[in-house]
Structures are given as structure tokens and as C-alpha cells.
Design an enzyme around this catalytic site. Structure first.
Site, short mmCIF file in Angstrom:
data_model
loop_
_atom_site.label_atom_id
_atom_site.label_comp_id
_atom_site.label_asym_id
_atom_site.label_seq_id
_atom_site.Cartn_x
_atom_site.Cartn_y
_atom_site.Cartn_z
N ASP A 38 0.87 -1.18 0.00
CA ASP A 38 0.00 0.00 0.00
C ASP A 38 0.91 1.22 0.00
OD1 ASP A 38 -1.58 2.17 0.59
OD2 ASP A 38 -2.60 1.22 2.30
N ILE A 39 0.90 1.97 -1.09
CA ILE A 39 1.88 3.07 -1.22
C ILE A 39 1.59 4.21 -0.25
CG2 ILE A 39 2.47 2.51 -3.61
CD1 ILE A 39 0.85 5.09 -4.42
N ALA A 60 -2.37 4.26 -8.42
CA ALA A 60 -3.03 5.57 -8.37
C ALA A 60 -4.49 5.38 -8.03
CB ALA A 60 -2.90 6.28 -9.73
N THR A 101 -0.75 12.10 -15.89
CA THR A 101 -1.91 12.11 -16.77
C THR A 101 -2.06 13.41 -17.57
OG1 THR A 101 -4.35 12.11 -16.73
CG2 THR A 101 -3.25 12.91 -14.77
N TYR A 128 -9.10 14.66 -9.41
CA TYR A 128 -8.12 13.70 -9.93
C TYR A 128 -6.93 14.45 -10.55
CZ TYR A 128 -6.09 10.30 -13.20
OH TYR A 128 -5.22 9.51 -13.92
N LYS A 132 -3.11 14.51 -9.18
CA LYS A 132 -2.02 13.95 -10.01
C LYS A 132 -0.94 15.01 -10.23
CE LYS A 132 -1.69 10.42 -11.79
NZ LYS A 132 -1.05 9.15 -11.32
N1 LIG Z 1 -6.07 4.52 -17.69
C1 LIG Z 1 -5.90 5.70 -18.27
O1 LIG Z 1 -6.60 6.05 -19.23
C2 LIG Z 1 -4.83 6.65 -17.78
C3 LIG Z 1 -4.69 7.86 -18.43
C4 LIG Z 1 -3.70 8.74 -17.99
C5 LIG Z 1 -2.89 8.40 -16.93
N2 LIG Z 1 -3.07 7.21 -16.30
C6 LIG Z 1 -2.20 6.89 -15.17
O2 LIG Z 1 -1.61 5.64 -15.41
C7 LIG Z 1 -1.31 5.03 -14.16
C8 LIG Z 1 -1.81 3.58 -14.18
O3 LIG Z 1 -3.22 3.63 -14.33
P1 LIG Z 1 -4.08 2.35 -14.75
O4 LIG Z 1 -4.79 2.69 -16.00
O5 LIG Z 1 -3.26 1.12 -14.70
O6 LIG Z 1 -5.14 2.37 -13.55
P2 LIG Z 1 -5.80 1.16 -12.77
O7 LIG Z 1 -6.09 0.04 -13.68
O8 LIG Z 1 -6.93 1.77 -12.01
O9 LIG Z 1 -4.67 0.70 -11.77
C9 LIG Z 1 -4.33 1.44 -10.64
C10 LIG Z 1 -3.82 0.48 -9.62
O10 LIG Z 1 -3.42 1.21 -8.47
C11 LIG Z 1 -3.74 0.42 -7.35
N3 LIG Z 1 -3.81 1.20 -6.11
C12 LIG Z 1 -4.81 2.03 -5.70
N4 LIG Z 1 -4.51 2.51 -4.49
C13 LIG Z 1 -3.32 1.97 -4.12
C14 LIG Z 1 -2.50 2.07 -2.97
N5 LIG Z 1 -2.85 2.84 -1.93
N6 LIG Z 1 -1.34 1.36 -2.94
C15 LIG Z 1 -0.99 0.58 -3.98
N7 LIG Z 1 -1.72 0.44 -5.09
C16 LIG Z 1 -2.88 1.13 -5.15
C17 LIG Z 1 -5.07 -0.19 -7.70
O11 LIG Z 1 -5.31 -1.33 -6.88
P3 LIG Z 1 -6.79 -1.65 -6.36
O12 LIG Z 1 -7.58 -1.90 -7.61
O13 LIG Z 1 -6.59 -2.84 -5.52
O14 LIG Z 1 -7.25 -0.43 -5.63
C18 LIG Z 1 -4.86 -0.55 -9.15
O15 LIG Z 1 -4.33 -1.86 -9.29
C19 LIG Z 1 -1.92 5.92 -13.09
O16 LIG Z 1 -0.94 6.76 -12.57
C20 LIG Z 1 -2.93 6.75 -13.86
O17 LIG Z 1 -3.15 7.99 -13.23
C21 LIG Z 1 -4.02 6.32 -16.70
#
Ligand SMILES: NC(=O)c1ccc[n+]([C@@H]2O[C@H](COP(=O)([O-])OP(=O)(O)OC[C@H]3O[C@@H](n4cnc5c(N)ncnc54)[C@H](OP(=O)(O)O)[C@@H]3O)[C@@H](O)[C@H]2O)c1
Length: 286
Positions: A38-39, A60, A101, A128, A132
């Protein structure tokens, strides 16, 4: 020797893909889900990071709408968490790539809209986006050598909840789908993003903020039509609507495409046009 890549948020879309991909390229990988690390726990990071590691923070609070009602949790995960990791990296001598993001931008321009470069002024519209952006600043404050990799509209195209996957599933029905035509961004294939993250991990480039997205701005509507066409469905079943037809708790920037000029100037391999990436994603995704 290839550096070990340490991945947080390894149960998520980017973290899970990166875990497999970096391993295939021969990097030692240590991947942690939220249950394993847990970060937001300030003491946890040092248990998982060694000197010489490259940490990629994929963890995130990513629910853009839920963040509006849970700003404290969004802050904890998107600001305090990354700062914990950055401090630990600074203490042990590890590198950090922190993912951010396009929603750090407002999408409002004085003149004509154009893809954002890292030097452009930020102006997040949502909780959000604000958290970020604050996370980026916290990371660079604690670890000035960290890399902030901003990406956008990430998708797998497989069976999941990402936009391309949802459109692919809709294309397999007889439904007509209304999709917003007045939000423009940079759809980015998770495979291309992860290839770029590994290159960044291996090269360690300047500058500290990079835009990592497939090239070419497009709207959600045009992206949806492209998905339909690529899977052999009639693109006319996708109809354009305005953002006001789909009111959401968090405002989205009307234009948040990310430009790759500074990325290429940093000596990194430019990401291909979004249409090519989408075609490959849909042809390989099961
Ligand atoms: N997806 C997009 O379109 C998009 C666009 C721009 C930027 N980003 C960025 O890309 C990065 C990766 O996003 P993603 O698309 O892979 O999102 P995601 O599928 O929602 O994955 C985020 C992960 O973070 C974990 N998490 C949440 N709270 C946490 C905590 N306290 N400690 C450790 N892990 C935790 C979640 O675990 P749980 O599910 O167990 O909570 C989930 O596995 C993020 O920084 C996001 O802001 C994503």
C-alpha cells in the site's frame, strides 16, 4: 546488466501489462499489488526497493469521478503515496518513473488547440487532475532525478473496462452507441506505453517530465468509430453527441492531447500514430 524493475499497482491495467512485458525483455521484475504494497504506508516502500532498482509507480486513485467525492483518499494515493516512494528511492539510491496524466491540463486555449508539450502550463479541472499534478510536484521535490511520464486514454482493447474494450464489446452487439465528439485526446495502447516505460527505465533520459502517448489527437467519437471499423462492424452505429449529453461528476478537459516533440528530442523512440496502435491492439487482444 538490466536493472530490476519494481512495479507498484501491479494489479491495474498498466501495472499488470508492464509486469509481464518487462519480464519478457529480460528485466528482473518485482511486482506488487495494492494488497502487497500500500503506497500510502510511509514505512512500506523501503521494504521493497534496493539500490539500483528502477521503480515504476503504476499505483493511483484512477476513478476520475469518484475522486470528486473522495478528495482525501485521492490525495493520499496520488500525492502522499508517490512522495513516500520518491523519498525511499532517494534514500536507497533507486530511480523512479512516476506515471501521470493528461488531465493535469485544462484543455482551454487562448488560440487554436494544439497537443500539449511538457513545458506548457498546467491547469487541472478535477480533483483527480489536481492530485495527479500535486503528485508530480511531490515526486520531483523529493527526488529531482525522477521521471514523470504523463500518458493519456490508456486502453488494452481486450475484454475489460477500458474505452476500446467497451467499444469492441458494443460492436459485437446490434446496439447504436452515442459517444462524445467534443473531447479530444491521445488514445494510447498499453503495449506501446509499456515499451516506452521500459525504454525510459533503460535510458534514464532528460527532461524530467515526458509525454508518452500515441501520436495524433482524436475524439472519443472518432476512436469509437475506428474500433467498430477495425472489428468489421458498421461505424455508422456510433453517433456523435456532446459532453452535455453525458454529464459526469468530474469535468474533463475538452482537449488534452499530448505532443511528442520533446519526447523525440530526448532521444526516445517516438510512439506511433494512434490508428496503427489501435489496429494492432485489436488484432492481438483476445
Ligand atoms: N487509464 C488511463 O486512461 C490513464 C490515463 C492517464 C494516466 N493514467 C495513469 O496511469 C497510471 C496507471 O493507471 P491504470 O490505468 O493502470 O489504472 P488502474 O487500472 O486503475 O490501476 C491502478 C492500480 O493502483 C492500485 N492502487 C490504488 N490505491 C493503491 C494504494 N494505496 N497502494 C498501492 N496500489 C494502489 C489499484 O489497486 P486496487 O484496484 O486494488 O485499488 C490498481 O491496481 C496511473 O498513474 C494513472 O493515473 C491512466
Amino acid at each position: 546488466m538490466k536493472p530490476r524493475i519494481v512495479i507498484t499497482g501491479a494489479g491495474g491495467q498498466v501495472g499488470s501489462y508492464l509486469s509481464g512485458y518487462a519480464g519478457q525483455l529480460g528485466h528482473p521484475v518485482a511486482a506488487y499489488t495494492s494488497a502487497q504494497w500500500d503506497i500510502t504506508d510511509p514505512a512500506a516502500a523501503e521494504h521493497h526497493i534496493d539500490a539500483g532498482d528502477v521503480v515504476v509507480n503504476c499505483a493511483a486513485f484512477t476513478s476520475v469521478d469518484a475522486a470528486e467525492n473522495h478528495p482525501d483518499r485521492a490525495y493520499a494515493v496520488n500525492v502522499a503515496g508517490p512522495e513516500n516512494i520518491a523519498r525511499a528511492c532517494a534514500r536507497v539510491g533507486a530511480r523512479l518513473i512516476h506515471i501521470s496524466t493528461d488531465y493535469v491540463f485544462s484543455g482551454v486555449f487562448d488560440g487554436p488547440a494544439r497537443p500539449y508539450e511538457p513545458v506548457d502550463a498546467t491547469g487541472p479541472l478535477s480533483v483527480y487532475g489536481r492530485t495527479k499534478l500535486a503528485g508530480e510536484l511531490a515526486v520531483l521535490g523529493a527526488l529531482p532525478d525522477a521521471t514523470v511520464a504523463r500518458t493519456a486514454w490508456v486502453y488494452t482493447g481486450a475484454h475489460g473496462s477500458d474505452f476500446a474494450a467497451v467499444m469492441r464489446a458494443k460492436a459485437a452487439t446490434d446496439d447504436v452507441v452515442d459517444v462524445v465528439a467534443d473531447q479530444v485526446g491521445s488514445p494510447t495502447y498499453v503495449g506501446d506505453l509499456c515499451a516506452a516505460l521500459v525504454e525510459i527505465a533503460e535510458v534514464g533520459p532528460e527532461p524530467s517530465v515526458l509525454h508518452v502517448a500515441n501520436s495524433g489527437p482524436t475524439s472519443r467519437f472518432d476512436q469509437a468509430r475506428a474500433v467498430f471499423a477495425l472489428v468489421g462492424a458498421d461505424p455508422e452505429r456510433v453517433r456523435p453527441v456532446g459532453t452535455d449529453a453525458h454529464p459526469r461528476p468530474a469535468p474533463r478537459p475538452p482537449f488534452s492531447a499530448l505532443g511528442g516533440e520533446m519526447y523525440a528530442r530526448a532521444g526516445l523512440t517516438p510512439l506511433r500514430p494512434w490508428q496503427e496502435a489501435l489496429a494492432e491492439a485489436l488484432s492481438t487482444a483476445r
